[in-house]
Design a protein around this motif. Structure first.
Motif, PDB file in Angstrom:
ATOM      1  N   THR A 178       0.804  -1.213   0.000  1.00  0.00           N
ATOM      2  CA  THR A 178       0.000   0.000   0.000  1.00  0.00           C
ATOM      3  C   THR A 178       0.842   1.271   0.000  1.00  0.00           C
ATOM      4  O   THR A 178       0.287   2.374   0.072  1.00  0.00           O
ATOM      5  CB  THR A 178      -0.937   0.038   1.221  1.00  0.00           C
ATOM      6  N   SER A 180       2.556   4.607  -0.716  1.00  0.00           N
ATOM      7  CA  SER A 180       2.127   5.633  -1.673  1.00  0.00           C
ATOM      8  C   SER A 180       3.163   5.897  -2.753  1.00  0.00           C
ATOM      9  O   SER A 180       2.840   6.455  -3.794  1.00  0.00           O
ATOM     10  CB  SER A 180       1.825   6.931  -0.922  1.00  0.00           C
ATOM     11  N   ASP A 315      -6.632   8.617  -7.368  1.00  0.00           N
ATOM     12  CA  ASP A 315      -6.642   8.338  -5.945  1.00  0.00           C
ATOM     13  C   ASP A 315      -6.283   9.565  -5.119  1.00  0.00           C
ATOM     14  O   ASP A 315      -6.473   9.584  -3.911  1.00  0.00           O
ATOM     15  CB  ASP A 315      -5.646   7.202  -5.650  1.00  0.00           C
ATOM     16  N   ARG A 345      -1.384  -0.823  -3.932  1.00  0.00           N
ATOM     17  CA  ARG A 345      -0.919  -0.193  -5.164  1.00  0.00           C
ATOM     18  C   ARG A 345      -0.023  -1.127  -5.972  1.00  0.00           C
ATOM     19  O   ARG A 345       0.131  -0.957  -7.174  1.00  0.00           O
ATOM     20  CB  ARG A 345      -0.160   1.096  -4.839  1.00  0.00           C
TER      21      ARG A 345
END
Length: 420
Positions: A178, A180, A315, A345
């Motif tokens: 996950t 970023s 997002d 992601r």
């Protein structure tokens, strides 16, 4: 979560739920208040309760009444929220040890390969510090950024842009699907393992961020599905797409962190950005072999450089609820995840790929009408040298016709001729 904040510089109250923040006369206000705290006055934004002379729960708890603005995540929405400083993640002892062990392993690997490596390299008057910079024999500089805790997308982009501007190719390392930073910059994901295992040389496989280019001809006898058809059809065209090693045909060997240290510094592996052809605002960053990169650029006829400015994807689009300001202090309710968890992601699916149009049927006796790109694609898809290409005696499509152990007819025509 707080949806309002006081701007000490302008002496104004900001409503974060309004598209114009309540100040249509200040079009640059959003950019100003969302800048990194390291790039602005830390006391620029103040808790409204503190400014109004009411109790600020953060200050009464021995912390700061000063704030910063970020994107929250609530039910699929991305509102702007104000949070008290400091809220940056403080690495736990285990995370700090993981970080240090990974950095030392990268630097040690580079030294064993005879590469120049330096830890904690300052860039742009200490505006940014790379965990390690590895320099290859040709002068390629790779800035390794080990990011085992959350970092905002804007900070990831800012630090990457600074690195690129100073001749350093950023390579971010994550351990969480996950994170970023994934697909926002050149990246690699490793397993979450104890620092002792990292220091002791336990195998560190690159689980995400490294891909191989696969090119294939879309025929019934092929093992891959058609990129143009949702069903089981075959279009006869040549497809190209990027796959993680485990999904390649045949399956490729995994890439280890030591491999990437060497290959990235020597230029054997390079970062590429593959736009999502269904949505120009999104795409994938990945590390690939230099040969795969050259073939891909030849096929698609484009070269996409590393990003030089932050780019929002879907997002990250801010949503504005247009509410009244909540003037209560919300310290203690400001976990990094406002309510919803971050989505994964790092996905193993193909990128969407690229399809060359079906080549026109060629007839013997005619001059072969094939472009250099089509020839390169055909030789890659058929696994042969360009000079081995020729025309099927049946359908007139290109096939591996010349060289040892070749045939006059393609696989499809042979099946038809044999009545199967």
């Amino acid at each position: 979560m707080a949806n309002g904040v006081w701007h000490t510089g302008y002496g104004i109250e900001i409503n974060l739920s309004l598209p114009d923040l309540g100040h249509p006369d200040r079009p640059d206000l959003l950019r100003e208040i969302t800048r990194s705290v390291t790039d602005r006055e830390p006391q620029l934004l103040e808790c409204l309760a503190h400014h109004d002379g009411r109790e600020c729960l953060s200050e009464s708890g021995g912390k700061s009444p000063w704030m910063f603005v970020r994107r929250g995540r609530v039910g699929g929405r991305r509102p702007l929220v104000a949070s008290h400083l400091p809220i940056t993640h403080k690495a736990t002892p285990a995370e700090s040890a993981q970080h240090k062990a990974t950095k030392e392993r990268i630097v040690g690997t580079a030294a064993r390969y005879g590469l120049d490596a330096e830890a904690e390299v300052s860039v742009a008057n200490r505006r940014s510090v790379s965990d390690a910079v590895v320099t290859g024999p040709g002068g390629i500089r790779i800035g390794w950024e080990i990011q085992y805790h959350h970092l905002s997308p804007s900070s990831v982009h800012r630090r990457s842009v600074i690195a690129v501007e100073h001749g350093i190719t950023p390579l971010w390392v994550a351990k969480d699907r996950t994170a970023s930073l994934i697909d926002r910059v050149p990246w690699a994901r490793v397993d979450d393992m104890p620092w002792k295992d990292i220091a002791d040389g336990r195998e560190m496989v690159i689980r995400g961020g490294y891909r191989h280019l696969e090119v294939w001809k879309c025929v019934p006898s092929g093992e891959r599905h058609c990129l143009m058809s949702e069903g089981a059809g075959h279009c006869g065209a040549i497809h190209a797409d990027w796959f993680v090693p485990a999904l390649c045909l045949p399956q490729r060997d995994p890439v280890h962190i030591e491999d990437l240290v060497l290959r990235s510094a020597t230029g054997e592996s390079v970062p590429v950005y593959v736009p999502n052809r269904g949505n120009g605002r999104a795409g994938r960053h990945m590390w690939v072999s230099a040969d795969d990169c050259a073939l891909w650029q030849e096929l698609v006829g484009e070269k996409t450089p590393l990003p030089t400015a932050p780019v929002e994807d879907e997002d990250d689009v801010i949503t504005f609820a247009e509410q009244e300001i909540d003037r209560a202090c919300r310290a203690g309710e400001e976990g990094w995840f406002v309510s919803d968890g971050r989505p994964q992601r790092d996905l193993d699916q193909p990128t969407g790929g690229f399809t060359l149009p079906r080549m026109p049927v060629q007839r013997s006796g005619d001059s072969v009408r094939i472009t250099a790109v089509e020839r390169a694609a055909a030789s890659a898809a058929l696994g042969c040298q360009p000079w081995e290409l020729g025309l099927c005696a049946g359908c007139g499509q290109l096939m591996r016709r010349h060289g040892r152990n070749t045939a006059m007819y393609c696989n499809v025509c042979r099946v038809l001729l044999n009545g199967r």
